[in-house]
Design a protein around this motif. Structure first.
Motif, PDB file in Angstrom:
ATOM      1  N   PHE A   1       1.855  -7.046  -2.777  1.00 34.64           N
ATOM      2  CA  PHE A   1       0.465  -6.961  -2.350  1.00 34.64           C
ATOM      3  C   PHE A   1      -0.187  -8.341  -2.406  1.00 34.64           C
ATOM      4  O   PHE A   1      -0.893  -8.755  -1.487  1.00 34.64           O
TER       5      PHE A   1
ATOM      6  N   SER B   1       5.778  -0.803 -10.372  1.00 33.57           N
ATOM      7  CA  SER B   1       4.377  -1.030  -9.999  1.00 33.57           C
ATOM      8  C   SER B   1       4.063  -2.518  -9.969  1.00 33.57           C
ATOM      9  O   SER B   1       3.345  -2.998  -9.091  1.00 33.57           O
TER      10      SER B   1
ATOM     11  N   ALA C   1       5.403  -3.987  -6.840  1.00 35.43           N
ATOM     12  CA  ALA C   1       4.553  -3.619  -5.698  1.00 35.43           C
ATOM     13  C   ALA C   1       3.310  -4.501  -5.671  1.00 35.43           C
ATOM     14  O   ALA C   1       2.886  -4.974  -4.613  1.00 35.43           O
TER      15      ALA C   1
ATOM     16  N   PHE D   1      -4.499   1.283 -12.889  1.00 35.76           N
ATOM     17  CA  PHE D   1      -4.606   2.629 -12.313  1.00 35.76           C
ATOM     18  C   PHE D   1      -3.215   3.257 -12.169  1.00 35.76           C
ATOM     19  O   PHE D   1      -3.007   4.413 -12.525  1.00 35.76           O
ATOM     20  N   LEU D   2      -2.261   2.460 -11.676  1.00 37.39           N
ATOM     21  CA  LEU D   2      -0.918   3.017 -11.446  1.00 37.39           C
ATOM     22  C   LEU D   2      -0.218   3.358 -12.748  1.00 37.39           C
ATOM     23  O   LEU D   2       0.307   4.458 -12.909  1.00 37.39           O
TER      24      LEU D   2
ATOM     25  N   LEU E   1       3.837   1.490  -1.239  1.00 34.25           N
ATOM     26  CA  LEU E   1       4.391   1.624  -2.586  1.00 34.25           C
ATOM     27  C   LEU E   1       3.338   2.138  -3.562  1.00 34.25           C
ATOM     28  O   LEU E   1       3.616   3.013  -4.388  1.00 34.25           O
ATOM     29  N   PHE E   2       2.131   1.592  -3.462  1.00 32.24           N
ATOM     30  CA  PHE E   2       1.053   2.039  -4.357  1.00 32.24           C
ATOM     31  C   PHE E   2       0.862   3.549  -4.252  1.00 32.24           C
ATOM     32  O   PHE E   2       0.783   4.252  -5.253  1.00 32.24           O
TER      33      PHE E   2
ATOM     34  N   LEU F   1       0.841  -1.202   0.000  1.00 33.72           N
ATOM     35  CA  LEU F   1       0.000   0.000   0.000  1.00 33.72           C
ATOM     36  C   LEU F   1       0.871   1.244   0.000  1.00 33.72           C
ATOM     37  O   LEU F   1       0.596   2.212  -0.715  1.00 33.72           O
TER      38      LEU F   1
ATOM     39  N   ILE G   1      -5.670  -2.527 -10.407  1.00 32.03           N
ATOM     40  CA  ILE G   1      -4.775  -1.723  -9.564  1.00 32.03           C
ATOM     41  C   ILE G   1      -3.558  -1.312 -10.393  1.00 32.03           C
ATOM     42  O   ILE G   1      -3.156  -0.151 -10.421  1.00 32.03           O
TER      43      ILE G   1
ATOM     44  N   LEU H   1       3.757   5.417  -5.728  1.00 33.37           N
ATOM     45  CA  LEU H   1       3.780   5.282  -7.188  1.00 33.37           C
ATOM     46  C   LEU H   1       2.667   6.092  -7.842  1.00 33.37           C
ATOM     47  O   LEU H   1       2.814   6.613  -8.940  1.00 33.37           O
ATOM     48  N   ALA H   2       1.527   6.173  -7.148  1.00 29.22           N
ATOM     49  CA  ALA H   2       0.377   6.849  -7.759  1.00 29.22           C
ATOM     50  C   ALA H   2       0.511   8.365  -7.715  1.00 29.22           C
ATOM     51  O   ALA H   2      -0.264   9.062  -8.361  1.00 29.22           O
ATOM     52  N   LYS H   3       1.499   8.892  -6.970  1.00 29.88           N
ATOM     53  CA  LYS H   3       1.704  10.338  -6.877  1.00 29.88           C
ATOM     54  C   LYS H   3       0.367  11.091  -6.799  1.00 29.88           C
ATOM     55  O   LYS H   3      -0.012  11.791  -7.734  1.00 29.88           O
ATOM     56  N   PRO H   4      -0.369  10.933  -5.706  1.00 33.35           N
ATOM     57  CA  PRO H   4      -1.746  11.448  -5.670  1.00 33.35           C
ATOM     58  C   PRO H   4      -1.819  12.938  -5.993  1.00 33.35           C
ATOM     59  O   PRO H   4      -0.958  13.705  -5.562  1.00 33.35           O
ATOM     60  N   THR H   5      -2.862  13.324  -6.719  1.00 33.82           N
ATOM     61  CA  THR H   5      -2.977  14.724  -7.128  1.00 33.82           C
ATOM     62  C   THR H   5      -3.456  15.614  -5.999  1.00 33.82           C
ATOM     63  O   THR H   5      -3.205  16.804  -6.021  1.00 33.82           O
TER      64      THR H   5
ATOM     65  N   ARG I   1      -2.038   6.857 -13.619  1.00 35.44           N
ATOM     66  CA  ARG I   1      -1.065   7.661 -12.878  1.00 35.44           C
ATOM     67  C   ARG I   1       0.316   7.654 -13.513  1.00 35.44           C
ATOM     68  O   ARG I   1       1.238   8.268 -12.993  1.00 35.44           O
ATOM     69  N   ARG I   2       0.489   6.926 -14.591  1.00 29.08           N
ATOM     70  CA  ARG I   2       1.742   6.921 -15.371  1.00 29.08           C
ATOM     71  C   ARG I   2       2.964   6.561 -14.539  1.00 29.08           C
ATOM     72  O   ARG I   2       4.029   7.153 -14.682  1.00 29.08           O
ATOM     73  N   ALA I   3       2.806   5.592 -13.643  1.00 24.76           N
ATOM     74  CA  ALA I   3       3.946   5.176 -12.825  1.00 24.76           C
ATOM     75  C   ALA I   3       4.801   4.187 -13.609  1.00 24.76           C
ATOM     76  O   ALA I   3       4.362   3.637 -14.619  1.00 24.76           O
ATOM     77  N   ASN I   4       6.014   3.957 -13.120  1.00 23.58           N
ATOM     78  CA  ASN I   4       6.922   2.999 -13.738  1.00 23.58           C
ATOM     79  C   ASN I   4       6.321   1.589 -13.685  1.00 23.58           C
ATOM     80  O   ASN I   4       5.844   1.145 -12.654  1.00 23.58           O
TER      81      ASN I   4
END
Lengths: 351, 305
Positions: B100, B93, B96, B81-82, A336-337, A334, B78, A340-344, B86-89
């Motif tokens: 999980f 991801s 991760a 979404f990332l 990491l999530f 969680l 999930i 990674l999601a860099k919340p806005t 959200r354009r994560a690596n």
């Protein structure tokens, strides 16, 4: 505007920046705690008490704190093994395999030269670990520089091979009479010295030195500059006469050597014995930590510390309130999530 | 060595290869749309545990398979979404997601360790019933095994013979171009992840509900990573994935064959054969364009601001 005013302005900006990122990380922390709290509630545990337990059992006691340091040590090293090749644009996901090969060679040294005194045997094991990891990384390095196989794929594949090779040697030749899945305990001379009456061993200080060297090299040497140039634009670097193929091989090998050293440190310090499948994804964890901290040495230290608090706290929690250890992986994931999601929403709340 | 032991090995290879092929097909779809899912291991574990739990509660293995499929799709959301929104690596991801999965599957499966469930029924194939019972029982397959090859053909048809598949491959090659030609890379990647996740879930369901018929922590034992290797080995092609899965399960069967005939060779070294072979195949191709991965595999689609 006077010079003094300019300085004031500059410091104001820096202060603002620190405040912003502090607010950001705080919010992220709350999101994580909230999500994990829900999971704890579902499993019938009191979240507030659990969080209190995690903190007091890790940061609140001397023993707990030393365990955090012990947990973070291999992560520091394996993260560095990823961060260095990243500077040159190479994705080394092979820390896991390189770690195993380092541990394998170091173990060979420990079992073969067990009559050596500690001042000779421990450095020898470290050296063998370095060689093991470097050799394992040489394969993807040379394949990359010949333009044959992408280093991400090659290192990933080699990760899957290395644990089997370790298992082959342990089950086939080295296992102790009692247990077939591990070697006999190493002689005392093959074990890293420990400090402060705890399990913190020499490898922690080696990790710190390595981080400092990495920081210095990247910031102040021609070598670091050239690496950043290749990482930024390989074609341009090539036209400027940089031997990028040579750099690729050498840097990946150094990355592998660092991961191999972590492997040697694990068998020589943490375990004092070579276990089959000992790593529990340490190499992958290093990849995550390096990526989350953008390869920045201080970032690596802080991220490893936070991850280790979670893992160590989780271990203690498992003993006290009896949740399965694997649940800690959820808390970790969680975290990491959210990162990674860099919340806005963070952008909106910052001033 | 008897005929029975050889047939027994073939049978066990088919059983162990099935979950692998489903998972490989799922990952093929992800990667064709440009997403590397390194979290397969975690997705499989969650599907396997939730499918097993539902079967244990309801007594209905088909419902278990369905839930496992859905769990796989939802887990991949999930990741979607990332990495998409959200354009994560992608690699980070995926890892991760793997952690999980380690955690969540342990919670889901904990009450059911050692529980006995109704396994997926094994069907009598017509024509085999005349054989002695000892032989025919080896080739009583459940419906997931029977459907696995058709599933590979279905994925092939979907990717190479439909407009949707064309769009998906276009997104995997160049998301910007696909966008310019009126497709939505975001939507297509989400769809690819959901579909791929469902296939991964099927593979995991076969593992826990039909093959081993129990739940243990980390029961997938690296199958997620093996599937990633197989996708590369099969050059991102669903039909060649059949070959890849056969190669791997063949190595397992070969191992048993050698052991029963008394040849001393370490099973651990045999374990490494599929990976080394994959690496060798990649070396032989030598990075030539026609063997290459989808061009924007692993790249982040920034979208239009």
């Amino acid at each position: 505007m006077s010079q003094n005013d300019k300085n004031m302005l500059k410091w104001n900006q820096i202060f603002q920046k620190i405040l912003d990122s502090a607010a950001r990380y705080l919010m992220m922390g709350f999101v994580v705690l909230f999500l994990f709290g829900i999971i704890l509630l579902i499993t019938g545990k009191d979240p507030i008490q659990s969080y209190k337990d995690i903190l007091t059992s890790t940061l609140g006691s001397q023993y707990g704190f030393s365990e955090v340091i012990v947990t973070m040590t291999p992560m520091l090293i394996t993260a560095l093994a990823v961060a260095l090749p990243t500077r040159i644009g190479l994705i080394n996901i092979g820390g896991e395999g390189q770690l195993y090969m380092g541990a394998l060679l170091a173990t060979w040294g420990a079992l073969t030269f067990e009559t050596l005194p500690v001042w000779a045997l421990v450095p020898l094991m470290g050296l063998l670990g370095i060689i093991g990891g470097a050799l394992w990384a040489f394969i993807p390095g040379i394949l990359k520089s010949l333009g044959l196989v992408n280093e991400t794929i090659a290192t990933l594949l080699l990760n899957l091979v290395a644990p089997s090779i370790v298992a082959y040697f342990v089950f086939g030749f080295w296992h102790s009479p009692m247990d077939t899945n591990k070697t006999p305990n190493f002689v005392d001379a093959a074990q890293l010295p420990t400090f402060f009456n705890s399990r913190i061993d020499l490898s922690f200080f080696i990790a710190l030195v390595l981080l400092a060297i990495f920081w210095y090299l990247m910031k102040y040497t021609r070598w670091g500059l050239e690496m950043r140039a290749i990482g930024g634009n390989p074609q341009a670097a090539k036209r400027n006469g940089l031997p990028i193929n040579k750099y690729w091989v050498i840097v990946l090998c150094i990355g592998g050597a660092i991961a191999g050293l972590a492997g040697a440190a694990q068998v020589s310090g943490f375990y004092g014995v070579l276990l089959v499948n000992f790593s529990r994804s340490l190499g992958y964890m290093g990849f995550l930590i390096s990526w989350l901290s953008f390869g920045d040495p201080i970032g690596i230290f802080i991220t490893s510390f936070v991850v280790s608090v979670i893992i160590t706290g989780g271990n203690m929690l498992q003993l006290t309130i009896g949740i399965p250890y694997a649940v800690i992986n959820i808390l970790l994931a969680l975290t990491l999530f959210v990162v990674l999601a860099k919340p806005t929403f963070l952008k909106r709340i910052t001033i | 060595m008897t005929l029975l032991s050889i047939l027994g090995m073939i049978s066990s290879a088919i059983f162990s290869g099935t979950s692998l092929l489903y998972t490989t097909l799922g990952e093929t779809i992800h990667q064709r749309s440009g997403i590397v899912n390194l979290g397969l291991e975690g997705v499989m574990l969650i599907s396997a545990s939730s499918g097993f739990a539902v079967t244990a509660i309801t007594g209905n293995p088909y419902l278990g398979v369905f839930i496992a499929m859905m769990a796989g799709g939802i887990m991949n959301m999930i990741l979607g979404f990332l990495v998409v929104t959200r354009r994560a690596n992608q690699l980070a991801s995926g890892l991760a997601l793997m952690f999980f999965g380690f955690g969540l599957s342990a919670i889901i499966g904990k009450p059911y360790v050692g529980t006995r469930i109704n396994a997926l029924p094994r069907l009598n194939l017509p024509g085999l019933s005349s054989l002695p019972r000892l032989y025919s029982s080896l080739f009583k397959f459940d419906f997931l095994i029977i459907l696995v090859i058709p599933a590979a053909f279905f994925v092939w048809w979907l990717l190479f013979r439909t407009r949707w598949g064309l769009g998906l491959r276009a997104v995997g090659e160049s998301a910007d171009t696909a966008f310019a030609s009126g497709r939505s890379p975001f939507l297509i990647r989400y769809q690819a992840l959901f579909l791929g996740g469902m296939l991964t879930g099927l593979g995991a369901a076969h593992l826990s509900i039909a093959y081993t018929i129990n739940w243990t922590e980390y029961m997938t034992g690296g199958r997620g990573f093996i599937a990633v290797a197989l996708v590369i080995f099969s050059k991102w092609h669903p039909l060649r994935a059949i070959l890849g899965a056969l190669l791997f399960s063949g190595a397992v069967a070969f191992q048993l064959l050698l052991q029963s005939s008394g040849v001393q060779i370490s099973p651990f070294l045999l374990d490494t054969i599929p990976y080394i072979l994959t690496l060798l195949v990649l070396i032989v191709w030598g990075g030539a364009r026609r063997h290459a991965a989808p061009a924007s595999l692993g790249r982040i689609y920034q979208g239009v601001e």
